[in-house]
Design a protein around this motif. Structure first.
Motif, PDB file in Angstrom:
ATOM      1  N   TRP A 147      34.039  15.910  16.443  1.00  0.00           N
ATOM      2  CA  TRP A 147      32.892  16.424  17.188  1.00  0.00           C
ATOM      3  C   TRP A 147      31.616  16.032  16.453  1.00  0.00           C
ATOM      4  N   ALA A 148      30.570  15.706  17.225  1.00  0.00           N
ATOM      5  CA  ALA A 148      29.291  15.348  16.616  1.00  0.00           C
ATOM      6  C   ALA A 148      28.144  15.793  17.512  1.00  0.00           C
ATOM      7  N   THR A 149      27.050  16.171  16.884  1.00  0.00           N
ATOM      8  CA  THR A 149      25.814  16.463  17.599  1.00  0.00           C
ATOM      9  C   THR A 149      24.755  15.531  17.031  1.00  0.00           C
ATOM     10  N   GLN A 162      19.210  17.229  21.247  1.00  0.00           N
ATOM     11  CA  GLN A 162      20.586  16.904  20.895  1.00  0.00           C
ATOM     12  C   GLN A 162      21.401  16.350  22.064  1.00  0.00           C
ATOM     13  N   ILE A 163      22.418  15.588  21.668  1.00  0.00           N
ATOM     14  CA  ILE A 163      23.490  15.144  22.557  1.00  0.00           C
ATOM     15  C   ILE A 163      24.782  15.407  21.797  1.00  0.00           C
ATOM     16  N   ASP A 178      28.093  16.608  26.084  1.00  0.00           N
ATOM     17  CA  ASP A 178      27.076  17.492  26.644  1.00  0.00           C
ATOM     18  C   ASP A 178      25.686  16.930  26.369  1.00  0.00           C
ATOM     19  N   ILE A 179      24.893  16.826  27.427  1.00  0.00           N
ATOM     20  CA  ILE A 179      23.508  16.354  27.308  1.00  0.00           C
ATOM     21  C   ILE A 179      22.625  17.581  27.124  1.00  0.00           C
ATOM     22  N   GLN A 180      22.097  17.748  25.924  1.00  0.00           N
ATOM     23  CA  GLN A 180      21.295  18.924  25.601  1.00  0.00           C
ATOM     24  C   GLN A 180      19.839  18.555  25.326  1.00  0.00           C
ATOM     25  N   CYS A 181      19.439  17.368  25.738  1.00  0.00           N
ATOM     26  CA  CYS A 181      18.123  16.856  25.333  1.00  0.00           C
ATOM     27  C   CYS A 181      17.098  16.826  26.454  1.00  0.00           C
ATOM     28  N   LEU A 182      17.371  17.457  27.587  1.00  0.00           N
ATOM     29  CA  LEU A 182      16.499  17.294  28.742  1.00  0.00           C
ATOM     30  C   LEU A 182      15.624  18.498  29.071  1.00  0.00           C
ATOM     31  N   SER A 183      15.428  19.383  28.121  1.00  0.00           N
ATOM     32  CA  SER A 183      14.506  20.482  28.399  1.00  0.00           C
ATOM     33  C   SER A 183      13.084  19.912  28.498  1.00  0.00           C
TER      34      SER A 183
END
Length: 195
Positions: A147-149, A162-163, A178-183
Motif C-alpha cells: 500500500w502507498a499514499t 494524495q493518491i 483512491d483519488i484523494q487529490c480533488l478537493s
C-alpha cells in the motif's frame, strides 16, 4: 565501573547505532520525489498504453498517470473512465467513483492541470509544455506492505494532496486505489471576480 556496565554501555551504543542507520535508510526510501514529463496528455486507452510509465512498476508512475488521465475529463468522461479502469487493475470504477469524479470536476476541470509545472491560478492553471509533474513520498507513504499514499502539490493548494495505490504482488505493478487529490483549490483568475 564493572565489566557488566561496560558491556551494557557497548550494547546500548550498538543498538542506538543500528536504530539510527535503519532510520536513515527508511527516510532515504520514503522521502523521495520523482518527476515525469509527458509530451502530450493521453486522450485514450491506446495513447495511455503507449507511455513508458505504463509499466506501473512504481507507485510514483501510477500516480502521475492518474493526474495525466484526469486532465481529459472535460473533453471525454467515458475515455477517462476507461483509462482509470485500466489504472485500477483488478478493480474497476464504481458508479460512486464516477459520481465522485463528476462532482469534483464538473465546472472545475482545471483541478488536475494545477498539479503540473507552470500552472498557477493567475494563468488559469495552464501548465507549461511539455507537461511535467512531480510525485513525492514521505515517511508515512508506505503504511503497510503493498500500500502507498503518494503526495502531489497543486499550485492552488497550500498542502500536498494524495493518491492511494495498491501493489499487486504477483505482477509487481502498482494500481490506483483512491483519488484523494480533488478537493477544491483556489479558483483561476478568469473565474475570480476579485482578480
Amino acid at each position: 565501573m564493572s565489566l557488566f556496565d561496560s558491556f551494557k554501555r557497548q550494547a546500548a551504543k550498538t543498538v542506538n547505532d543500528a536504530v539510527n542507520t535503519a532510520a536513515k535508510a527508511i527516510n532515504k526510501v520514503t522521502n523521495h520525489s520523482e518527476t515525469f514529463t509527458f509530451q502530450s496528455l493521453p486522450t485514450s486507452l491506446s495513447e495511455l498504453n503507449s507511455l513508458p510509465e505504463m509499466s506501473l512498476d512504481s507507485p510514483y508512475k501510477t500516480a502521475a498517470l492518474t493526474l495525466a488521465v484526469l486532465c481529459h475529463f472535460e473533453k471525454d468522461e467515458n475515455a477517462v473512465y476507461e483509462m482509470l479502469d485500466f489504472l485500477k487493475g483488478p478493480d474497476s470504477l464504481s458508479n460512486n467513483d464516477k459520481q465522485f469524479l463528476k462532482e469534483r470536476l464538473s465546472g472545475k476541470y482545471y483541478k488536475p492541470f494545477s498539479f503540473f509545472a507552470g500552472a498557477t491560478p493567475t494563468n488559469n492553471y495552464t501548465p507549461s509544455k511539455p507537461y511535467t509533474i512531480t510525485v513525492t513520498s514521505n515517511p508515512y507513504s508506505f503504511p503497510e506492505e503493498n500500500w502507498a499514499t503518494m503526495h502531489l502539490q497543486s499550485s492552488g493548494a497550500d498542502s500536498p494532496r494524495q493518491i492511494k495505490l495498491r501493489k499487486k504482488p504477483s505482477t509487481g505493478q502498482w494500481f490506483l486505489n483512491d483519488i484523494q487529490c480533488l478537493s477544491d483549490i483556489r479558483i483561476p483568475a478568469e473565474a475570480d471576480p476579485w482578480a
